[in-house]
Design a protein around this motif. Structure first.
Motif, PDB file in Angstrom:
ATOM      1  N   LYS A 101       4.129   6.131  -5.147  1.00 23.54           N
ATOM      2  CA  LYS A 101       4.032   6.280  -6.603  1.00 23.54           C
ATOM      3  C   LYS A 101       3.061   7.423  -6.941  1.00 23.54           C
ATOM      4  CE  LYS A 101       4.239   4.818 -10.951  1.00 23.54           C
ATOM      5  NZ  LYS A 101       5.434   4.927 -11.770  1.00 23.54           N
ATOM      6  N   ALA A 102       1.935   7.461  -6.229  1.00 24.21           N
ATOM      7  CA  ALA A 102       0.937   8.505  -6.477  1.00 24.21           C
ATOM      8  C   ALA A 102       1.505   9.889  -6.139  1.00 24.21           C
ATOM      9  CB  ALA A 102      -0.325   8.220  -5.670  1.00 24.21           C
ATOM     10  N   LEU A 103       2.232   9.980  -5.015  1.00 25.32           N
ATOM     11  CA  LEU A 103       2.826  11.266  -4.621  1.00 25.32           C
ATOM     12  C   LEU A 103       3.877  11.714  -5.635  1.00 25.32           C
ATOM     13  CD1 LEU A 103       3.237  10.634  -0.799  1.00 25.32           C
ATOM     14  CD2 LEU A 103       1.796  12.403  -1.837  1.00 25.32           C
ATOM     15  N   LYS A 104       4.636  10.732  -6.110  1.00 29.57           N
ATOM     16  CA  LYS A 104       5.677  11.028  -7.093  1.00 29.57           C
ATOM     17  C   LYS A 104       5.047  11.642  -8.348  1.00 29.57           C
ATOM     18  CE  LYS A 104       9.151   8.500  -9.726  1.00 29.57           C
ATOM     19  NZ  LYS A 104       9.915   7.258  -9.860  1.00 29.57           N
ATOM     20  N   GLU A 105       3.948  11.047  -8.787  1.00 31.39           N
ATOM     21  CA  GLU A 105       3.292  11.580  -9.983  1.00 31.39           C
ATOM     22  C   GLU A 105       2.649  12.935  -9.722  1.00 31.39           C
ATOM     23  OE1 GLU A 105       0.954   8.303 -11.465  1.00 31.39           O
ATOM     24  OE2 GLU A 105       2.776   7.380 -12.282  1.00 31.39           O
ATOM     25  N   GLU A 106       1.983  13.039  -8.575  1.00 31.15           N
ATOM     26  CA  GLU A 106       1.279  14.293  -8.263  1.00 31.15           C
ATOM     27  C   GLU A 106       2.235  15.487  -8.165  1.00 31.15           C
ATOM     28  OE1 GLU A 106      -1.163  14.066  -4.751  1.00 31.15           O
ATOM     29  OE2 GLU A 106      -1.705  16.195  -4.862  1.00 31.15           O
ATOM     30  N   PHE A 107       3.375  15.280  -7.501  1.00 26.22           N
ATOM     31  CA  PHE A 107       4.278  16.417  -7.259  1.00 26.22           C
ATOM     32  C   PHE A 107       5.524  16.405  -8.147  1.00 26.22           C
ATOM     33  CE2 PHE A 107       1.873  15.885  -3.290  1.00 26.22           C
ATOM     34  CZ  PHE A 107       1.310  17.155  -3.205  1.00 26.22           C
ATOM     35  N   ASP A 108       5.570  15.456  -9.064  1.00 25.98           N
ATOM     36  CA  ASP A 108       6.693  15.375  -9.989  1.00 25.98           C
ATOM     37  C   ASP A 108       8.031  15.170  -9.267  1.00 25.98           C
ATOM     38  OD1 ASP A 108       7.366  15.213 -12.602  1.00 25.98           O
ATOM     39  OD2 ASP A 108       7.789  17.353 -12.856  1.00 25.98           O
ATOM     40  N   ILE A 114      11.607   4.157  -6.328  1.00 23.16           N
ATOM     41  CA  ILE A 114      10.987   3.435  -5.211  1.00 23.16           C
ATOM     42  C   ILE A 114      11.616   2.034  -5.156  1.00 23.16           C
ATOM     43  CG2 ILE A 114       8.837   2.581  -4.220  1.00 23.16           C
ATOM     44  CD1 ILE A 114       7.365   4.774  -5.868  1.00 23.16           C
ATOM     45  N   GLU A 115      12.233   1.754  -4.008  1.00 22.80           N
ATOM     46  CA  GLU A 115      12.940   0.480  -3.828  1.00 22.80           C
ATOM     47  C   GLU A 115      12.219  -0.355  -2.767  1.00 22.80           C
ATOM     48  OE1 GLU A 115      17.011   0.834  -2.051  1.00 22.80           O
ATOM     49  OE2 GLU A 115      17.638  -0.614  -3.558  1.00 22.80           O
ATOM     50  N   VAL A 116      12.133  -1.648  -3.000  1.00 25.92           N
ATOM     51  CA  VAL A 116      11.547  -2.556  -1.994  1.00 25.92           C
ATOM     52  C   VAL A 116      12.612  -3.553  -1.551  1.00 25.92           C
ATOM     53  CG1 VAL A 116       9.105  -2.361  -2.596  1.00 25.92           C
ATOM     54  CG2 VAL A 116      10.550  -3.937  -3.901  1.00 25.92           C
ATOM     55  N   GLU A 167       0.837  -1.206   0.000  1.00 25.80           N
ATOM     56  CA  GLU A 167       0.000   0.000   0.000  1.00 25.80           C
ATOM     57  C   GLU A 167       0.878   1.265   0.000  1.00 25.80           C
ATOM     58  OE1 GLU A 167      -3.150  -0.797  -0.343  1.00 25.80           O
ATOM     59  OE2 GLU A 167      -3.441   1.365  -0.675  1.00 25.80           O
ATOM     60  N   LYS A 168       1.985   1.208   0.722  1.00 25.18           N
ATOM     61  CA  LYS A 168       2.864   2.380   0.819  1.00 25.18           C
ATOM     62  C   LYS A 168       3.616   2.640  -0.489  1.00 25.18           C
ATOM     63  CE  LYS A 168       4.744   0.955   4.772  1.00 25.18           C
ATOM     64  NZ  LYS A 168       5.651   1.031   5.932  1.00 25.18           N
ATOM     65  N   VAL A 169       3.905   1.557  -1.202  1.00 21.68           N
ATOM     66  CA  VAL A 169       4.534   1.724  -2.520  1.00 21.68           C
ATOM     67  C   VAL A 169       3.562   2.475  -3.430  1.00 21.68           C
ATOM     68  CG1 VAL A 169       5.453   0.507  -4.537  1.00 21.68           C
ATOM     69  CG2 VAL A 169       5.955  -0.359  -2.229  1.00 21.68           C
ATOM     70  N   LYS A 170       2.292   2.075  -3.367  1.00 22.43           N
ATOM     71  CA  LYS A 170       1.268   2.755  -4.184  1.00 22.43           C
ATOM     72  C   LYS A 170       1.166   4.228  -3.821  1.00 22.43           C
ATOM     73  CE  LYS A 170      -1.774  -1.202  -4.855  1.00 22.43           C
ATOM     74  NZ  LYS A 170      -2.904  -1.908  -4.273  1.00 22.43           N
ATOM     75  N   GLU A 171       1.170   4.507  -2.517  1.00 21.56           N
ATOM     76  CA  GLU A 171       1.076   5.897  -2.050  1.00 21.56           C
ATOM     77  C   GLU A 171       2.253   6.717  -2.569  1.00 21.56           C
ATOM     78  OE1 GLU A 171       0.587   7.241   2.254  1.00 21.56           O
ATOM     79  OE2 GLU A 171      -0.090   5.167   2.343  1.00 21.56           O
TER      80      GLU A 171
END
Ligand code: DX5
Ligand code: ZN
Length: 217
Positions: free
Chosen positions: A158-165, A170-172, A152-156
């Motif tokens: 990713k979304a923040l990365k796109e929203e704020f450029d 993202i590493e797991v 879930e945090k990876v998704k979050e």
């Protein structure tokens, strides 16, 4: 997609051999797990070992500091030849300063969160991060089972990365095998750390190929 074999599961008496092996097999980073016996209940390697393996490979050394007061050691790891330094937000009250120090040493700055830590805890430093490391096990040991709630945090992120450029990768890290790597990739992960899956196999190069195959689909 990048594969970062963790040398935590390599043969410490043959580190050079085990690093060259994964480099030849197409690894993208060498993941170096640094543990101090305080932040995590295990002790591994320090800057001297990073300096020793530096000439062995051309691959970036991705140093994951699982240590208290990481600020005190950032310059040592930078001098030893680290290309990326990851610090845990839980390990310091001054994560912003720690990331500033890493960048000031001309090294890529990574910020790391444990399975119990929300993305919110690093919200205000995401802009300066070159990499965000989401732990998918509790740090300390190789060979543990993947914690699915971390996805879930990876998704979050990713979304923040796109929203704020934002520009971070993202590493797991932890419990990564082809099945869990695929789940993380679908959520937005770019870099996949794998220790036991790669090194506890008779043919580590086949394991790297297997990871690459599922992630290339
Ligand atoms: C855990 C380390 C990991 C570890 C992963 O504290 O940060 O990098 O080596 O090992 P596996 O892939 O075996 O879970
Ligand atoms: Zn690690």
């Amino acid at each position: 997609m990048k594969i970062a074999p963790s040398i935590l599961s390599a043969d410490f008496a043959n580190l050079a051999r085990d690093i060259k092996l994964v480099e030849k097999a197409g690894a993208d980073y060498i993941h170096v797990d640094v543990m101090d016996g305080h932040f995590v209940p295990n002790i591994t390697i320090g800057p001297a070992v990073v300096a020793a393996i530096r000439p062995v490979t051309k691959l970036p050394l991705d140093c994951h500091l699982m240590i208290e007061k990481p600020e005190n050691y950032i310059l040592d790891f930078a001098k030893a030849g680290a290309d990326i330094i990851n610090v845990h937000v839980e390990a310091t009250p001054h994560i912003h300063r720690a990331l500033q120090m890493i960048k000031g040493a001309d090294v890529k700055a990574g910020v790391t969160i444990n399975p119990g830590t929300p993305v919110d805890a690093i919200k205000h430093v995401l802009k300066m991060a070159d990499l965000v490391l989401v732990m998918t096990v509790n740090p300390g040991f190789g060979g543990q089972a993947f914690i699915p709630e971390a996805v879930e945090k990876v998704k979050e992120l990713k979304a923040l990365k796109e929203e704020f450029d934002y520009h971070y990768e993202i590493e797991v890290d932890g419990g990564i095998v082809p099945e869990t790597a695929e789940i993380c990739q679908a959520a937005g992960a770019d870099v996949f750390v794998a220790g036991s899956y790669i090194y506890n196999a008779p043919d580590p190069d086949e394991r790297i190929a297997a990871l690459k195959e599922v992630l290339a689909k």
